[in-house]
Write a protein that holds these residues in place. Structure first.
Motif, PDB file in Angstrom:
ATOM      1  N   UNK A   1       0.821  -1.209   0.000  1.00 42.39           N
ATOM      2  CA  UNK A   1       0.000   0.000   0.000  1.00 42.39           C
ATOM      3  C   UNK A   1       0.857   1.262   0.000  1.00 42.39           C
ATOM      4  N   UNK A   2       0.187   2.352  -0.314  1.00 43.54           N
ATOM      5  CA  UNK A   2       0.778   3.693  -0.316  1.00 43.54           C
ATOM      6  C   UNK A   2      -0.030   4.551   0.651  1.00 43.54           C
ATOM      7  N   UNK A   3       0.651   5.195   1.608  1.00 46.97           N
ATOM      8  CA  UNK A   3      -0.024   6.023   2.609  1.00 46.97           C
ATOM      9  C   UNK A   3       0.513   7.448   2.526  1.00 46.97           C
ATOM     10  N   UNK A   4      -0.363   8.407   2.298  1.00 47.03           N
ATOM     11  CA  UNK A   4       0.031   9.813   2.184  1.00 47.03           C
ATOM     12  C   UNK A   4      -0.401  10.577   3.435  1.00 47.03           C
ATOM     13  N   UNK A   5       0.482  11.430   3.935  1.00 49.46           N
ATOM     14  CA  UNK A   5       0.176  12.290   5.078  1.00 49.46           C
ATOM     15  C   UNK A   5       0.587  13.716   4.752  1.00 49.46           C
ATOM     16  N   UNK A   6      -0.153  14.659   5.307  1.00 47.52           N
ATOM     17  CA  UNK A   6       0.105  16.082   5.079  1.00 47.52           C
ATOM     18  C   UNK A   6       0.617  16.734   6.357  1.00 47.52           C
ATOM     19  N   UNK A   7       1.389  17.785   6.195  1.00 43.61           N
ATOM     20  CA  UNK A   7       1.803  18.580   7.356  1.00 43.61           C
ATOM     21  C   UNK A   7       0.572  19.082   8.094  1.00 43.61           C
ATOM     22  N   UNK A   8       0.670  19.176   9.403  1.00 45.23           N
ATOM     23  CA  UNK A   8      -0.439  19.696  10.193  1.00 45.23           C
ATOM     24  C   UNK A   8      -0.680  21.165   9.871  1.00 45.23           C
ATOM     25  N   UNK A   9      -1.865  21.647  10.201  1.00 51.51           N
ATOM     26  CA  UNK A   9      -2.154  23.072  10.045  1.00 51.51           C
ATOM     27  C   UNK A   9      -1.602  23.866  11.224  1.00 51.51           C
ATOM     28  N   UNK A  10      -1.721  23.289  12.437  1.00 47.09           N
ATOM     29  CA  UNK A  10      -1.243  23.961  13.639  1.00 47.09           C
ATOM     30  C   UNK A  10      -0.619  22.939  14.589  1.00 47.09           C
ATOM     31  N   UNK A  11       0.251  23.436  15.481  1.00 46.51           N
ATOM     32  CA  UNK A  11       0.868  22.568  16.467  1.00 46.51           C
ATOM     33  C   UNK A  11       0.645  23.118  17.866  1.00 46.51           C
ATOM     34  N   UNK A  12       0.979  22.291  18.870  1.00 41.02           N
ATOM     35  CA  UNK A  12       0.800  22.670  20.267  1.00 41.02           C
ATOM     36  C   UNK A  12       2.069  23.287  20.824  1.00 41.02           C
ATOM     37  N   UNK A  13       1.970  24.492  21.340  1.00 44.09           N
ATOM     38  CA  UNK A  13       3.130  25.174  21.904  1.00 44.09           C
ATOM     39  C   UNK A  13       3.435  24.717  23.314  1.00 44.09           C
ATOM     40  N   UNK A  14       2.398  24.452  24.114  1.00 50.00           N
ATOM     41  CA  UNK A  14       2.624  24.054  25.500  1.00 50.00           C
ATOM     42  C   UNK A  14       1.498  23.140  25.973  1.00 50.00           C
ATOM     43  N   UNK A  15       1.850  22.269  26.924  1.00 48.25           N
ATOM     44  CA  UNK A  15       0.863  21.373  27.508  1.00 48.25           C
ATOM     45  C   UNK A  15       0.003  22.142  28.497  1.00 48.25           C
ATOM     46  N   UNK A  16      -1.296  21.872  28.488  1.00 49.38           N
ATOM     47  CA  UNK A  16      -2.235  22.525  29.410  1.00 49.38           C
ATOM     48  C   UNK A  16      -3.103  21.455  30.049  1.00 49.38           C
TER      49      UNK A  16
END
Length: 337
Positions: free
Chosen positions: A158-173
């Motif tokens: 199989x072939x699996x495609x993934x895209x960069x995220x739109x946003x990331x987490x700066x700090x744990x809350x």
């Protein structure tokens, strides 16, 4: 040749703690993750090591290895997802039964990347660098995190495609739990040392630099033998992430990898986002990446979705990958061949 495991949807998932277990005060958090996975149709089998934690480990090395070996040999278990990483997984590697290991997905990151990389290097069995079990406790997952299931249920070929995220987490809350676990607030930007678009291809290998560097010079870190035995003539594509190292320590670790021959036949490197890249006397992580790119003569992409600053893609050790970074975004296509 790489062996690709496959997990069926609704499979039995084994949870064992080859590194750290869960302290009593966090047992309810772990139980929430179990409940969420059961709601998704999975059957969860929890090992005894998950419930204990003493002196920076879930249990003595012998106990951890025995439980892992048992779950690997249990045909009813379709995949193994440890609760999270920790500090001392490396203690139990010499007790892992690599010689009789069946193709079975193991998913995780941080200290778990020691086990993942060692398995792929010694056996040619693909392993999955991505979420830990506790990261699955949300009522839903963001698109990037959710790809773990598509990867583990894919078939060989199989072939699996993934895209960069739109946003990331700066700090744990932790005082403000999110329905999807992570608080994604900051715009994701994939960057390149060249400053322009980059395209990379090769067989993926990698993990957390802090811990996989300790495999160098051991029977569990023989990259040259892996290449000769399982992917002869093919280029490597390294993905690496930094948990706690300052820039000087990161540089020392990468130079050691280079001296050990880990970057021979390397077509490029990718580095995950990190909150740890503290400059030393003005020596920045961008300097580290620039120097490594020049020394190896290969492209470097950084701040990708990998590691301790979520969300992260599910990266398969041993899979053939095509990676593109352009305009701050990125794509990763993995081929199970």
């Amino acid at each position: 040749m790489i062996q690709y495991p496959r997990m069926e949807k609704g499979a039995v998932v084994g949870v064992t703690a080859p590194s750290s277990g869960i302290e009593p005060g966090l047992h309810d958090m772990f139980r929430t993750a179990v409940s969420r996975m059961e709601e998704r149709g999975y059957h969860i089998r929890v090992g005894e090591t998950v419930w204990t934690q003493h002196k920076a480990k879930s249990a003595p090395a012998k106990v951890r290895a025995e439980e892992l070996n048992e779950m690997l040999g249990d045909r009813q278990i379709g995949a193994i997802i440890p609760p999270w990483g920790g500090e001392l997984l490396i203690e139990m590697l010499d007790r892992v039964d690599f010689d009789r290991m069946p193709p079975k997905w193991i998913l995780g990151y941080s200290d778990l990347s020691v086990l993942l990389l060692a398995i792929t290097l010694k056996t040619g069995i693909a392993t999955a660098h991505g979420l830990n079990f506790v990261d699955l406790r949300g009522t839903y997952s963001d698109h990037t995190s959710a790809m773990w299931e598509a990867v583990l249920t894919a078939k060989p070929g199989d072939r699996i495609a993934q895209q960069a995220s739109a946003k990331y987490q700066k700090e744990w809350r932790h005082d403000d739990p999110s329905p999807c676990v992570f608080h994604l607030t900051e715009p994701t930007v994939w960057k390149t040392v060249s400053g322009g678009p980059e395209s990379l291809q090769g067989r993926l290998l990698g993990g957390c630099v802090d811990v996989i560097r300790h495999l160098i010079g051991t029977p569990y870190g023989d990259v040259a033998a892996f290449r000769e035995r399982h992917i002869p003539g093919e280029p490597l594509l390294w993905y690496l992430e930094n948990c706690e190292l300052n820039t000087a320590d990161l540089r020392r670790s990468l130079v050691q990898m280079k001296y050990a021959g880990w970057f021979e036949g390397c077509a490029g490197l990718m580095f995950g986002r990190s909150a740890a890249n503290r400059p030393m006397e003005g020596y920045t992580v961008e300097d580290v990446y620039q120097e490594l790119s020049e020394e190896l003569g290969v492209p470097v992409i950084y701040d990708i979705d990998c590691g301790h600053v979520p969300p992260q893609m599910t990266l398969v050790n041993g899979a053939y990958a095509e990676v593109k970074a352009v305009g701050g975004g990125g794509t990763l296509v993995q081929y199970f061949k």
